[in-house]
Design an enzyme around this catalytic site. Structure first.
Site, PDB file in Angstrom:
ATOM      1  N   ALA A 133     -15.089   5.381 -10.297  1.00  0.00           N
ATOM      2  CA  ALA A 133     -14.207   6.427  -9.783  1.00  0.00           C
ATOM      3  C   ALA A 133     -12.807   5.818  -9.770  1.00  0.00           C
ATOM      4  CB  ALA A 133     -14.627   6.801  -8.371  1.00  0.00           C
ATOM      5  N   TYR A 176     -13.844  -6.310  -2.720  1.00  0.00           N
ATOM      6  CA  TYR A 176     -13.318  -6.001  -1.369  1.00  0.00           C
ATOM      7  C   TYR A 176     -14.390  -6.038  -0.293  1.00  0.00           C
ATOM      8  CZ  TYR A 176     -14.923  -1.164  -2.233  1.00  0.00           C
ATOM      9  OH  TYR A 176     -15.670  -0.058  -2.522  1.00  0.00           O
ATOM     10  N   GLU A 177     -15.667  -6.005  -0.688  1.00  0.00           N
ATOM     11  CA  GLU A 177     -16.740  -6.119   0.310  1.00  0.00           C
ATOM     12  C   GLU A 177     -16.849  -7.547   0.843  1.00  0.00           C
ATOM     13  OE1 GLU A 177     -20.499  -3.794  -0.748  1.00  0.00           O
ATOM     14  OE2 GLU A 177     -19.449  -3.893  -2.657  1.00  0.00           O
ATOM     15  N   HIS A 219     -18.547  -4.890  -4.913  1.00  0.00           N
ATOM     16  CA  HIS A 219     -17.088  -4.923  -5.031  1.00  0.00           C
ATOM     17  C   HIS A 219     -16.532  -6.204  -4.406  1.00  0.00           C
ATOM     18  CE1 HIS A 219     -18.042  -0.583  -5.147  1.00  0.00           C
ATOM     19  NE2 HIS A 219     -17.024  -0.512  -5.966  1.00  0.00           N
ATOM     20  N   ASN A 272      -9.100  11.565  -7.871  1.00  0.00           N
ATOM     21  CA  ASN A 272      -7.905  11.981  -7.116  1.00  0.00           C
ATOM     22  C   ASN A 272      -6.697  11.627  -7.964  1.00  0.00           C
ATOM     23  OD1 ASN A 272      -8.960   9.158  -6.182  1.00  0.00           O
ATOM     24  ND2 ASN A 272      -6.755   9.093  -5.852  1.00  0.00           N
ATOM     25  N   HIS A 303     -11.696   8.310   0.915  1.00  0.00           N
ATOM     26  CA  HIS A 303     -13.007   8.028   0.313  1.00  0.00           C
ATOM     27  C   HIS A 303     -13.861   9.295   0.152  1.00  0.00           C
ATOM     28  CE1 HIS A 303     -16.144   5.442  -1.138  1.00  0.00           C
ATOM     29  NE2 HIS A 303     -16.987   5.824  -0.199  1.00  0.00           N
ATOM     30  N   MET A 308     -10.876  -0.063  -8.166  1.00  0.00           N
ATOM     31  CA  MET A 308     -11.156  -1.334  -7.482  1.00  0.00           C
ATOM     32  C   MET A 308     -12.390  -2.051  -8.035  1.00  0.00           C
ATOM     33  SD  MET A 308     -10.558   0.082  -3.617  1.00  0.00           S
ATOM     34  CE  MET A 308      -9.169   1.142  -3.213  1.00  0.00           C
ATOM     35  N   SER A 309     -12.704  -1.811  -9.301  1.00  0.00           N
ATOM     36  CA  SER A 309     -13.934  -2.419  -9.842  1.00  0.00           C
ATOM     37  C   SER A 309     -13.800  -2.645 -11.341  1.00  0.00           C
ATOM     38  CB  SER A 309     -15.122  -1.499  -9.560  1.00  0.00           C
ATOM     39  OG  SER A 309     -14.996  -0.301 -10.318  1.00  0.00           O
ATOM     40  N   SER A 315     -19.117   4.867  -7.876  1.00  0.00           N
ATOM     41  CA  SER A 315     -19.130   5.716  -6.682  1.00  0.00           C
ATOM     42  C   SER A 315     -19.416   7.167  -7.030  1.00  0.00           C
ATOM     43  CB  SER A 315     -17.769   5.684  -5.969  1.00  0.00           C
ATOM     44  OG  SER A 315     -17.495   4.404  -5.509  1.00  0.00           O
ATOM     45  N   HIS A 334     -23.250   4.290  -2.702  1.00  0.00           N
ATOM     46  CA  HIS A 334     -23.880   3.328  -3.614  1.00  0.00           C
ATOM     47  C   HIS A 334     -25.271   3.014  -3.098  1.00  0.00           C
ATOM     48  CE1 HIS A 334     -20.208   1.974  -5.871  1.00  0.00           C
ATOM     49  NE2 HIS A 334     -19.671   2.644  -4.878  1.00  0.00           N
TER      50      HIS A 334
HETATM   51  N1  HPA Z   1      -7.020   4.007  -5.965  1.00  0.00           N
HETATM   52  C1  HPA Z   1      -7.863   2.971  -6.108  1.00  0.00           C
HETATM   53  N2  HPA Z   1      -9.148   3.103  -6.314  1.00  0.00           N
HETATM   54  C2  HPA Z   1      -9.638   4.360  -6.407  1.00  0.00           C
HETATM   55  C3  HPA Z   1      -8.822   5.482  -6.262  1.00  0.00           C
HETATM   56  C4  HPA Z   1      -7.428   5.286  -6.022  1.00  0.00           C
HETATM   57  O1  HPA Z   1      -6.641   6.233  -5.887  1.00  0.00           O
HETATM   58  N3  HPA Z   1      -9.610   6.584  -6.399  1.00  0.00           N
HETATM   59  C5  HPA Z   1     -10.869   6.121  -6.623  1.00  0.00           C
HETATM   60  N4  HPA Z   1     -10.884   4.779  -6.629  1.00  0.00           N
END
Ligand code: HPA
Length: 271
Positions: free
Chosen positions: A111, A83-84, A81, A234, A246, A209-210, A28, A59
């Site tokens: 990310a 989750y998609e 992903h 973050n 996001h 998440m990847s 990302s 993406h």
């Molecule tokens: N949690 C999960 N996935 C992420 C995060 C997060 O805080 N930041 C970027 N991808």
């Protein structure tokens, strides 16, 4: 699966003149690296036989084959992903295809939220290891021994020499660079504060998440060395009143890009 991998690989090989040796997955907000590749051929995922189609904002959804650091690389600009809604075999299909067209090493990026309080937004974390907390595994199901072994070892896949080299390069250029353990969750909901505290106690430094499904399949299909780089977009220590969002993730990844681009290019040179 074998036939599908071959059809996708043959299609890509018909469009390029030199085989790549390094595979690159751009997470990302980090897709820009592919735009700097020389003598590049870009192929939309939607044109490649049996490729799923990416849906996430940030993406782009194409495979770019070109030169960087004196090597031919194949870069995924955008990934799939879990989750998609893609099944795990689809999430990881491109890994098998990139290996089939010649890749022996992998740089995989993402990310991630920082669990380690010593990290900052914009830090780059070299993955020393991972925890698969997705509750599934991309290798579940019958195993085709032509594709890989039934019980592939994963330990040691994150190459220590590459990590040390990347750490040195990162420090030399003054980047905020760390090493740590990445824990993968399915998402798409961000974690609760209690989950984040639990992950920290489990030994994780960043959450995302990847990456983990792709690395497991990379190990299965014969990729020799993996360098994983998380861009901490973050802080996710469970102490802030507000959860991640996001937009924040995409902006922070873009800000970290200068160091990221230089680090990746230099590492490709050293392979
Ligand atoms: N949690 C999960 N996935 C992420 C995060 C997060 O805080 N930041 C970027 N991808």
């Amino acid at each position: 699966m074998k036939t599908k991998i071959k059809q996708a690989a043959d299609f890509i090989l018909s469009k390029i003149s030199k085989k790549p040796t390094v595979a690159l997955v751009l997470g990302s907000g980090l897709g820009k690296f592919a735009d700097g590749l020389k003598n590049a051929t870009a192929i939309s995922y939607s044109d490649i036989p049996h490729f799923p189609v990416a849906t996430v904002e940030g993406h782009a959804g194409k495979l770019v084959i070109g030169e960087a650091g004196g090597k031919v690389v194949v870069a995924m600009q955008g990934r799939f992903h879990f989750y998609e809604g893609h099944p795990m075999h689809a999430v990881t299909f491109p890994m098998r295809v990139m290996q089939a067209i010649g890749a022996v090493d992998l740089i995989i990026t993402n990310a991630a939220g920082g669990l380690n309080p010593a990290f900052k937004v914009g830090s780059l974390m070299l993955m020393s290891d991972h925890i698969n907390f997705m509750g599934t595994n991309p290798l579940i199901g019958p195993n085709d021994s032509d594709l890989g072994v039934r019980f592939p070892p994963i330990q040691g896949i994150y190459n220590k020499e590459l990590i040390n080299e990347a750490l040195k390069i990162g420090k030399e250029m003054g980047a905020p660079i760390e090493t740590g353990v990445y824990i993968a969750v399915t998402g798409p909901s961000y974690e609760t504060a209690a989950e984040l505290r639990a992950f920290r106690k489990m030994g994780a430094d960043a959450v995302g998440m990847s990456t983990v499904p792709e690395v497991i399949v990379a190990a299965h299909c014969g990729i020799k060395r993996v360098l994983g780089i998380s861009c901490i977009t973050n802080m996710a220590t469970g102490e802030s009143e507000t959860a991640a969002n996001h937009e924040e993730v995409i902006t922070a990844a873009a800000d970290a890009q200068a160091y990221f681009l230089k680090l990746v290019e230099t590492m490709i040179e050293r392979f």
